[in-house]
Write a protein that holds these residues in place. Sequence first.
Motif, PDB file in Angstrom:
ATOM      1  N   CYS A  31      13.268  10.472  -8.020  1.00 47.76           N
ATOM      2  CA  CYS A  31      13.528   9.523  -6.940  1.00 47.76           C
ATOM      3  C   CYS A  31      14.446  10.156  -5.896  1.00 47.76           C
ATOM      4  O   CYS A  31      15.496  10.701  -6.215  1.00 47.76           O
ATOM      5  CB  CYS A  31      14.163   8.258  -7.517  1.00 47.76           C
ATOM      6  SG  CYS A  31      14.634   7.064  -6.267  1.00 47.76           S
ATOM      7  N   CYS A  46      19.085   9.628  -6.098  1.00 48.60           N
ATOM      8  CA  CYS A  46      19.002   8.848  -7.331  1.00 48.60           C
ATOM      9  C   CYS A  46      18.586   9.740  -8.495  1.00 48.60           C
ATOM     10  O   CYS A  46      19.235   9.762  -9.532  1.00 48.60           O
ATOM     11  CB  CYS A  46      18.021   7.696  -7.119  1.00 48.60           C
ATOM     12  SG  CYS A  46      17.410   6.925  -8.616  1.00 48.60           S
ATOM     13  N   CYS A  76      11.723   5.875  -7.493  1.00 49.84           N
ATOM     14  CA  CYS A  76      11.609   5.264  -8.817  1.00 49.84           C
ATOM     15  C   CYS A  76      11.212   3.799  -8.620  1.00 49.84           C
ATOM     16  O   CYS A  76      11.383   3.251  -7.522  1.00 49.84           O
ATOM     17  CB  CYS A  76      12.935   5.387  -9.573  1.00 49.84           C
ATOM     18  SG  CYS A  76      14.286   4.400  -8.909  1.00 49.84           S
ATOM     19  N   HIS A  79      14.027   1.560  -6.961  1.00 40.66           N
ATOM     20  CA  HIS A  79      14.302   1.688  -5.528  1.00 40.66           C
ATOM     21  C   HIS A  79      13.090   1.321  -4.688  1.00 40.66           C
ATOM     22  O   HIS A  79      13.233   0.857  -3.561  1.00 40.66           O
ATOM     23  CB  HIS A  79      14.807   3.108  -5.212  1.00 40.66           C
ATOM     24  CG  HIS A  79      16.252   3.264  -5.577  1.00 40.66           C
ATOM     25  ND1 HIS A  79      16.695   4.214  -6.450  1.00 40.66           N
ATOM     26  CD2 HIS A  79      17.339   2.533  -5.201  1.00 40.66           C
ATOM     27  CE1 HIS A  79      18.025   4.068  -6.603  1.00 40.66           C
ATOM     28  NE2 HIS A  79      18.426   3.068  -5.856  1.00 40.66           N
TER      29      HIS A  79
HETATM   30 ZN    ZN Z   1      15.804   5.557  -7.570  1.00 41.80          ZN
END
Ligand code: ZN
Length: 111
Positions: A31, A46, A76, A79
């Motif tokens: 991510c 992230c 991900c 998010h």
């Molecule tokens: Zn993320």
Amino acid sequence: MAWSSSNRDARFNPGWERTRKQILERDRYRCQWIVTDWHTGAKHICGYSANEVDHKVRAKNGEPDDDSPSNLWALCPYHHSQKTAQESAEQRRMNRERRKEEQWYSHPAFQ
Ligand SMILES: [Zn+2]
């Protein structure tokens, strides 16, 4: 949940599946969302396992999204859903404003 946006992308870009894979590989299935550290204020990505590719900036007014690699990143599920929620809130806000404007112009003073 990611289906609506993937279908939309596929409609505009028949090579989307390939693009998607390229982006995931470029970003190493991590991510890319920028997270600001709560304590230090430092920014880092992230890095969580990502299996979704998102448009950083979505096209407006129903125009095709920009599928160039610079506008795409791996996210991900967490998010991605955060961003989608933010975008639909923004969309609702714009719709509300458009309706307000229409009401304004349908006012008898403008007829
Ligand atoms: Zn993320």
